[in-house]
Design a protein around this motif. Structure first.
Motif, PDB file in Angstrom:
ATOM      1  N   CYS B  22       0.863  -1.169   0.009  1.00  0.00           N
ATOM      2  CA  CYS B  22      -0.087  -0.061  -0.061  1.00  0.00           C
ATOM      3  C   CYS B  22       1.074   1.155   0.084  1.00  0.00           C
ATOM      4  O   CYS B  22       1.826   1.324   0.661  1.00  0.00           O
ATOM      5  CB  CYS B  22      -0.876  -0.099   1.140  1.00  0.00           C
ATOM      6  N   SER B  23       0.514   2.114  -0.965  1.00  0.00           N
ATOM      7  CA  SER B  23       1.455   3.537  -0.868  1.00  0.00           C
ATOM      8  C   SER B  23       0.614   4.586  -0.460  1.00  0.00           C
ATOM      9  O   SER B  23      -0.665   4.435  -0.458  1.00  0.00           O
ATOM     10  CB  SER B  23       1.648   3.831  -2.394  1.00  0.00           C
ATOM     11  N   ILE B  47      -6.076  -7.033  11.268  1.00  0.00           N
ATOM     12  CA  ILE B  47      -4.959  -7.887  11.144  1.00  0.00           C
ATOM     13  C   ILE B  47      -3.902  -7.665  11.852  1.00  0.00           C
ATOM     14  O   ILE B  47      -3.281  -8.528  12.833  1.00  0.00           O
ATOM     15  CB  ILE B  47      -4.527  -8.116   9.797  1.00  0.00           C
ATOM     16  N   ILE B  48      -3.315  -6.275  11.557  1.00  0.00           N
ATOM     17  CA  ILE B  48      -1.840  -5.808  12.202  1.00  0.00           C
ATOM     18  C   ILE B  48      -1.707  -4.558  11.929  1.00  0.00           C
ATOM     19  O   ILE B  48      -2.270  -3.794  11.102  1.00  0.00           O
ATOM     20  CB  ILE B  48      -1.069  -6.769  11.436  1.00  0.00           C
ATOM     21  N   GLN B  49      -0.919  -3.974  12.974  1.00  0.00           N
ATOM     22  CA  GLN B  49      -0.498  -2.594  12.790  1.00  0.00           C
ATOM     23  C   GLN B  49       1.005  -2.424  13.232  1.00  0.00           C
ATOM     24  O   GLN B  49       1.312  -3.177  13.940  1.00  0.00           O
ATOM     25  CB  GLN B  49      -1.512  -1.773  13.550  1.00  0.00           C
ATOM     26  N   GLY B  50       1.641  -1.398  12.689  1.00  0.00           N
ATOM     27  CA  GLY B  50       2.911  -0.817  12.961  1.00  0.00           C
ATOM     28  C   GLY B  50       3.258   0.331  12.739  1.00  0.00           C
ATOM     29  O   GLY B  50       2.475   1.157  11.827  1.00  0.00           O
ATOM     30  N   TYR B  51       4.429   0.811  13.296  1.00  0.00           N
ATOM     31  CA  TYR B  51       4.956   2.063  13.131  1.00  0.00           C
ATOM     32  C   TYR B  51       6.000   2.288  11.965  1.00  0.00           C
ATOM     33  O   TYR B  51       6.020   2.992  11.086  1.00  0.00           O
ATOM     34  CB  TYR B  51       5.011   2.733  14.368  1.00  0.00           C
ATOM     35  N   LYS B  52       6.943   1.522  12.246  1.00  0.00           N
ATOM     36  CA  LYS B  52       8.293   1.274  11.510  1.00  0.00           C
ATOM     37  C   LYS B  52       8.853  -0.096  11.499  1.00  0.00           C
ATOM     38  O   LYS B  52       8.476  -0.923  12.224  1.00  0.00           O
ATOM     39  CB  LYS B  52       9.219   2.227  12.180  1.00  0.00           C
ATOM     40  N   ARG B  68       7.960   5.801   5.556  1.00  0.00           N
ATOM     41  CA  ARG B  68       6.587   5.459   6.012  1.00  0.00           C
ATOM     42  C   ARG B  68       5.525   5.959   4.982  1.00  0.00           C
ATOM     43  O   ARG B  68       4.542   6.203   5.012  1.00  0.00           O
ATOM     44  CB  ARG B  68       6.200   6.256   7.396  1.00  0.00           C
ATOM     45  N   LYS B  69       6.016   5.847   3.875  1.00  0.00           N
ATOM     46  CA  LYS B  69       5.355   6.379   2.436  1.00  0.00           C
ATOM     47  C   LYS B  69       4.619   5.197   1.901  1.00  0.00           C
ATOM     48  O   LYS B  69       3.849   4.955   0.878  1.00  0.00           O
ATOM     49  CB  LYS B  69       6.002   7.116   1.616  1.00  0.00           C
ATOM     50  N   SER B  70       5.029   4.166   2.266  1.00  0.00           N
ATOM     51  CA  SER B  70       4.283   2.471   1.969  1.00  0.00           C
ATOM     52  C   SER B  70       4.199   1.585   3.071  1.00  0.00           C
ATOM     53  O   SER B  70       4.951   1.881   4.190  1.00  0.00           O
ATOM     54  CB  SER B  70       5.029   2.031   0.746  1.00  0.00           C
ATOM     55  N   SER B  71       3.670   0.584   2.784  1.00  0.00           N
ATOM     56  CA  SER B  71       3.594  -0.518   3.893  1.00  0.00           C
ATOM     57  C   SER B  71       3.449  -1.949   3.138  1.00  0.00           C
ATOM     58  O   SER B  71       2.819  -1.725   2.120  1.00  0.00           O
ATOM     59  CB  SER B  71       2.693  -0.266   5.124  1.00  0.00           C
ATOM     60  N   ALA B  84      -9.915 -12.888   0.490  1.00  0.00           N
ATOM     61  CA  ALA B  84     -10.865 -11.878   1.115  1.00  0.00           C
ATOM     62  C   ALA B  84     -10.311 -10.560   0.521  1.00  0.00           C
ATOM     63  O   ALA B  84      -9.477 -10.478  -0.471  1.00  0.00           O
ATOM     64  CB  ALA B  84     -10.241 -11.764   2.662  1.00  0.00           C
ATOM     65  N   VAL B  85     -10.693  -9.418   1.063  1.00  0.00           N
ATOM     66  CA  VAL B  85     -10.243  -8.108   0.601  1.00  0.00           C
ATOM     67  C   VAL B  85      -9.374  -7.508   1.900  1.00  0.00           C
ATOM     68  O   VAL B  85      -9.905  -7.474   2.635  1.00  0.00           O
ATOM     69  CB  VAL B  85     -11.616  -7.127   0.220  1.00  0.00           C
ATOM     70  N   TYR B  86      -8.311  -6.996   1.275  1.00  0.00           N
ATOM     71  CA  TYR B  86      -7.262  -6.418   2.384  1.00  0.00           C
ATOM     72  C   TYR B  86      -7.486  -5.167   2.141  1.00  0.00           C
ATOM     73  O   TYR B  86      -7.072  -4.607   0.980  1.00  0.00           O
ATOM     74  CB  TYR B  86      -6.136  -7.156   2.346  1.00  0.00           C
ATOM     75  N   TYR B  87      -7.353  -4.312   3.344  1.00  0.00           N
ATOM     76  CA  TYR B  87      -7.422  -2.719   3.268  1.00  0.00           C
ATOM     77  C   TYR B  87      -6.120  -2.171   4.245  1.00  0.00           C
ATOM     78  O   TYR B  87      -5.915  -2.997   5.218  1.00  0.00           O
ATOM     79  CB  TYR B  87      -8.442  -2.302   3.847  1.00  0.00           C
ATOM     80  N   CYS B  88      -5.584  -1.150   3.780  1.00  0.00           N
ATOM     81  CA  CYS B  88      -4.550  -0.488   4.553  1.00  0.00           C
ATOM     82  C   CYS B  88      -5.341   0.871   5.013  1.00  0.00           C
ATOM     83  O   CYS B  88      -6.493   1.206   4.217  1.00  0.00           O
ATOM     84  CB  CYS B  88      -3.411   0.094   4.014  1.00  0.00           C
ATOM     85  N   LEU B  89      -5.080   1.138   6.166  1.00  0.00           N
ATOM     86  CA  LEU B  89      -5.883   2.343   6.706  1.00  0.00           C
ATOM     87  C   LEU B  89      -4.549   3.425   7.549  1.00  0.00           C
ATOM     88  O   LEU B  89      -3.941   2.886   8.004  1.00  0.00           O
ATOM     89  CB  LEU B  89      -6.791   1.647   7.852  1.00  0.00           C
ATOM     90  N   GLY B  90      -4.997   4.510   7.234  1.00  0.00           N
ATOM     91  CA  GLY B  90      -4.258   5.559   7.824  1.00  0.00           C
ATOM     92  C   GLY B  90      -5.161   6.907   8.253  1.00  0.00           C
ATOM     93  O   GLY B  90      -6.286   6.931   7.765  1.00  0.00           O
TER      94      GLY B  90
END
Lengths: 114, 110
Positions: B22-23, B47-52, B68-71, B84-90
């Motif tokens: 995800c960008s 599912i999961i979260q992180g900072y760096k 941190r411009k992508s993950s 399934a469908v996977y989403y990134c969120l910010g």
């Protein structure tokens, strides 16, 4: 059981007939939010609330109203529904709405406006 | 306003590792980047979260570069039930407004 509940789960209505979708959470969360989900567009935030009596617009607030009179409830109001509001709606809550929180989602409400 | 971009769909076979990137720009500086999974007719679930750098839990790993411009969400040895469908969120920097990506539809084949 910790959960977010929404009612109704399915609703078919006609253009212009006011409706309310209820949302309730039992986790004592301060932050609550409404999203709509449309094919190809993912989830888009409609409104959110930081706490009782504190609400603000998300990305797609036009045609919707919300209120937060109690911490546990965050109803979504469509004063005059139109066919372009046919969508799948999700309510969510999190502890404080900060960037380290996890959002918990309700089961969704599928709305059809004829 | 924060913007996130993900591939629309991916196919994989059972037992393979799947990586979904995800960008995202303008994500709040001190926020975690979070990924959700959604099955048909259900709400998204965490599912999961992180900072760096790298975070791993029992279901996935998350790689976040220094800028941190992508993950990248990594699912090891996927099974049919990971379809399934996977989403990134910010969260948009300076607000309490959340932005989901458009989602990546993962199909796992036998």
């Amino acid at each position: 059981e910790a959960q977010v509940t929404q009612n109704p789960r399915y609703l078919i209505t006609v253009t212009g007939k006011k409706l309310t979708v209820t949302c309730s959470q039992n986790m004592n969360h301060e932050y609550m939010s409404w999203y709509r989900q449309d094919p190809g567009l993912g989830l888009r935030q409609i409104y959110y609330s930081m706490n009782v009596e504190v609400t603000d617009k998300g990305d797609v607030p036009e045609g919707y109203k919300v209120s937060r009179k109690e911490k546990r409830n965050f109803p979504l109001i469509l004063e005059s529904p139109s066919p372009n509001q046919t969508s799948l709606y999700f309510c969510a809550s999190s502890l404080k709405g900060t960037g380290t929180d996890t959002q918990y989602f309700g089961p969704g409400t599928r709305l059809t406006v004829l | 306003l924060a913007k996130t971009t993900q591939p629309i769909s991916m196919d994989s076979y059972e037992g393979q590792e799947v990586n979904i990137t995800c960008s995202h720009n303008n994500i709040a500086t001190n926020d975690y980047i979070t990924w959700y999974q959604q099955f048909p007719s259900q709400g998204p679930r965490f599912i999961i979260q992180g900072y760096k750098t790298k975070v791993t839990n029992e279901v996935a790993s998350l790689f976040i570069p220094a800028d941190r411009k992508s993950s990248t969400l990594s699912l090891p040895r996927v099974s049919l039930s990971d379809t399934a469908v996977y989403y990134c969120l910010g969260r948009t920097s300076g607000t309490y407004k959340y932005i989901f990506g458009t989602g990546t539809r993962l199909k796992v084949l036998a």
